[in-house]
Design an enzyme around this catalytic site. Structure first.
Site, PDB file in Angstrom:
ATOM      1  N   SER A  20       0.837  -1.211   0.000  1.00  0.00           N
ATOM      2  CA  SER A  20       0.000   0.000   0.000  1.00  0.00           C
ATOM      3  C   SER A  20       0.869   1.258   0.000  1.00  0.00           C
ATOM      4  CB  SER A  20      -0.893   0.017   1.233  1.00  0.00           C
ATOM      5  OG  SER A  20      -1.531   1.273   1.329  1.00  0.00           O
TER       6      SER A  20
ATOM      7  N   LYS B  66     -13.577  -3.496   1.668  1.00  0.00           N
ATOM      8  CA  LYS B  66     -14.339  -2.268   1.413  1.00  0.00           C
ATOM      9  C   LYS B  66     -15.856  -2.452   1.540  1.00  0.00           C
ATOM     10  CE  LYS B  66     -11.281   0.333  -1.678  1.00  0.00           C
ATOM     11  NZ  LYS B  66     -11.181   1.019  -2.972  1.00  0.00           N
TER      12      LYS B  66
ATOM     13  N   ASN C  54     -14.072   3.339   1.863  1.00  0.00           N
ATOM     14  CA  ASN C  54     -12.593   3.256   1.845  1.00  0.00           C
ATOM     15  C   ASN C  54     -11.971   4.124   2.936  1.00  0.00           C
ATOM     16  OD1 ASN C  54     -12.859   5.845   0.788  1.00  0.00           O
ATOM     17  ND2 ASN C  54     -11.110   5.605  -0.569  1.00  0.00           N
TER      18      ASN C  54
ATOM     19  N   ASP D  36     -13.050   7.569  -2.956  1.00  0.00           N
ATOM     20  CA  ASP D  36     -12.745   7.276  -4.365  1.00  0.00           C
ATOM     21  C   ASP D  36     -13.615   8.174  -5.258  1.00  0.00           C
ATOM     22  OD1 ASP D  36     -10.855   5.339  -3.805  1.00  0.00           O
ATOM     23  OD2 ASP D  36     -12.326   3.724  -3.765  1.00  0.00           O
TER      24      ASP D  36
ATOM     25  N   GLY E  65     -14.759  -2.388 -17.191  1.00  0.00           N
ATOM     26  CA  GLY E  65     -14.732  -3.244 -16.011  1.00  0.00           C
ATOM     27  C   GLY E  65     -16.041  -3.135 -15.247  1.00  0.00           C
ATOM     28  N   ALA E  66     -16.247  -4.106 -14.349  1.00  0.00           N
ATOM     29  CA  ALA E  66     -17.513  -4.120 -13.613  1.00  0.00           C
ATOM     30  C   ALA E  66     -17.324  -4.545 -12.159  1.00  0.00           C
ATOM     31  CB  ALA E  66     -18.499  -5.058 -14.309  1.00  0.00           C
TER      32      ALA E  66
ATOM     33  N   GLY F 139     -15.633  -3.426  -8.108  1.00  0.00           N
ATOM     34  CA  GLY F 139     -15.909  -2.370  -7.135  1.00  0.00           C
ATOM     35  C   GLY F 139     -15.486  -1.001  -7.619  1.00  0.00           C
ATOM     36  N   ALA F 140     -14.335  -0.932  -8.297  1.00  0.00           N
ATOM     37  CA  ALA F 140     -13.852   0.369  -8.775  1.00  0.00           C
ATOM     38  C   ALA F 140     -14.769   0.903  -9.865  1.00  0.00           C
ATOM     39  CB  ALA F 140     -12.418   0.226  -9.283  1.00  0.00           C
TER      40      ALA F 140
ATOM     41  N   TYR G  16      -1.900   2.303 -11.262  1.00  0.00           N
ATOM     42  CA  TYR G  16      -0.833   3.299 -11.064  1.00  0.00           C
ATOM     43  C   TYR G  16       0.567   2.701 -11.088  1.00  0.00           C
ATOM     44  CZ  TYR G  16      -1.385   2.011  -6.116  1.00  0.00           C
ATOM     45  OH  TYR G  16      -1.496   1.332  -4.931  1.00  0.00           O
TER      46      TYR G  16
END
Ligand code: ATR
Length: 382
Positions: A129, A178, A199, A214, A237-238, A240-241, A324
């Protein structure tokens, strides 16, 4: 009978000279430390004089623009040297906090030299992290008396009880907790409730409040490039983000389409949020203003992968990647090459971290310093 020398008493000549060398090198270190300390104090003396000038001019002590210029310059000068830039950030963040202290008669923003406020990120795995370096740099840069650690948590319910018992001031929540953390909190912000993910926890005098920063990260990062309202956003995408991104942009008046590899998962998310769904293979770029990759495709070590073929990208599109590592994914490189505006994952990460910092401390976040701390850490990673 000849007495054989005991090995422990008999020192090899090489070992003796190494011991001597160690002593000598330590003396060099002591001398250098003294010199560094003298220079630090000399620097603080200059800072004090600058403080007097600022007072006469009636301008505030803190100048975040100047601070980020100083950091940028130092990191450029230092490029390729032995001291990794991640340490340059730490040393100079502390030095700047000390400079502000000598320039200002105000008390420090938090408990001063008292017990620090404690923060943590709960996740599993959590060792990589970047939140600790980002928030500790922000604490050092603002003089906030806080410490932030990464804690590997298997059972989020127990961790949240521990947080209450120990009086942690705040926490970040990451994979895989989360969603499950919602059941452990006293209050959940409406956006976090709708996204079904928290988060950030703020310990407000014993009451644990959950937020989803977020959303703030997405809004901030996009709004710096393009007004979100009325735009067509392709969410790749599908998971959590994707849920957080799609929910957020729709809340800002955009239209979203979920593009996902697996139809059922994509359709379920789209139906839940009241947005459109299309299979990932049908992405054409047609009519799309903003594209956000929320999948891990392109993440190190699979740096050669991209979720969207380059020929589907066109100038004018704003392309954001939440990956990232690497900082510039293949998607972003190819998007730049065709003339798209791009937003990297660090921008999004730092923007969500800014909001966390503000929720926890009530202070404006030193965003440039947070970004530099994260970038320096990423560059130092093997
Ligand atoms: P998170 O909650 O962090 O967003 P997730 O729930 O694991 O992560 O979701 C990851 C998303 O990335 C999923 O939508 C996944 O697609 P599937 O639903 O088809 O599994 C998508 N994803 C992961 N790897 C992918 C790949 N190689 N190509 C395309 N999509 C991928």
């Amino acid at each position: 009978m000849d007495e054989k020398p005991h090995p422990a008493n008999e020192k090899e000549p090489a070992a003796v000279s190494d011991e001597k060398r160690l002593e000598e090198e330590r003396r060099v270190i002591d001398g250098l430390d003294g010199e560094i300390l003298r220079l630090f104090n000399e620097r603080l003396g200059v800072a004090a004089r600058i403080g007097e000038i600022k007072t006469r001019l009636g301008i505030p002590v803190r100048d975040t623009f100047r601070e980020s210029q100083v950091f940028q310059r130092l990191m450029n000068i230092n490029q390729g040297r032995l001291l990794a830039n991640r340490y340059v950030v730490r040393v100079f963040a502390a030095l700047m906090a000390a400079s502000r202290d000598v320039q200002s008669s105000d008390p420090r923003p938090s408990g001063g030299s008292g017990t620090p406020d404690i923060f943590a990120v709960f996740g599993n795995p959590v060792v990589h992290s970047l939140s600790p370096v980002m928030h500790n740099a922000a604490f050092a840069a603002t003089g906030y008396n806080g410490v932030y650690a990464a804690i590997r948590v298997k059972d989020i319910r127990l961790a949240v009880s521990g947080m209450r018992a120990l009086g942690l001031r705040g926490a970040s929540i990451t994979i895989p907790h989360k969603e499950s953390v919602l059941a452990c909190l006293d209050y959940i912000d409406p956006a976090a409730r709708r996204i079904k993910a928290v988060n950030t926890i703020v310990n407000d005098a014993g009451s644990l409040k959950g937020f989803n920063t977020d959303c703030d990260g997405v809004i901030q990062a996009l709004a710096e490039k393009i007004p979100i309202k009325g735009r067509q956003v392709a969410v790749i995408g599908a998971g959590g983000a994707a849920r957080a991104v799609a929910f957020t942009v729709v809340g800002q008046g955009a239209r979203a389409t979920i593009f996902n590899r697996t139809r059922e998962k994509g359709e379920a998310l789209a139906a839940d949020l009241g947005v459109d769904f299309k299979p990932l293979t049908e992405f054409s770029g047609e009519g799309c203003d903003i594209l956000v990759n929320t999948t891990p495709v392109g993440m190190s070590p699979q740096r050669g992968d991209t979720p969207i073929p380059a020929e589907k990208l066109r100038p004018g599109l704003v392309v954001m990647d939440i990956v990232y590592n690497p900082l510039k994914t293949r998607l972003l490189r190819e998007a730049e090459a065709v003339g798209c505006a791009t937003i990297d994952g660090v921008t999004m990460f730092v923007r969500q971290g800014m909001r966390q910092f503000e929720l926890w401390t009530g202070l404006p976040a030193p965003v440039e310093i947070m970004r530099m701390a994260v970038e320096a850490e990423l560059l130092a990673a093997p």
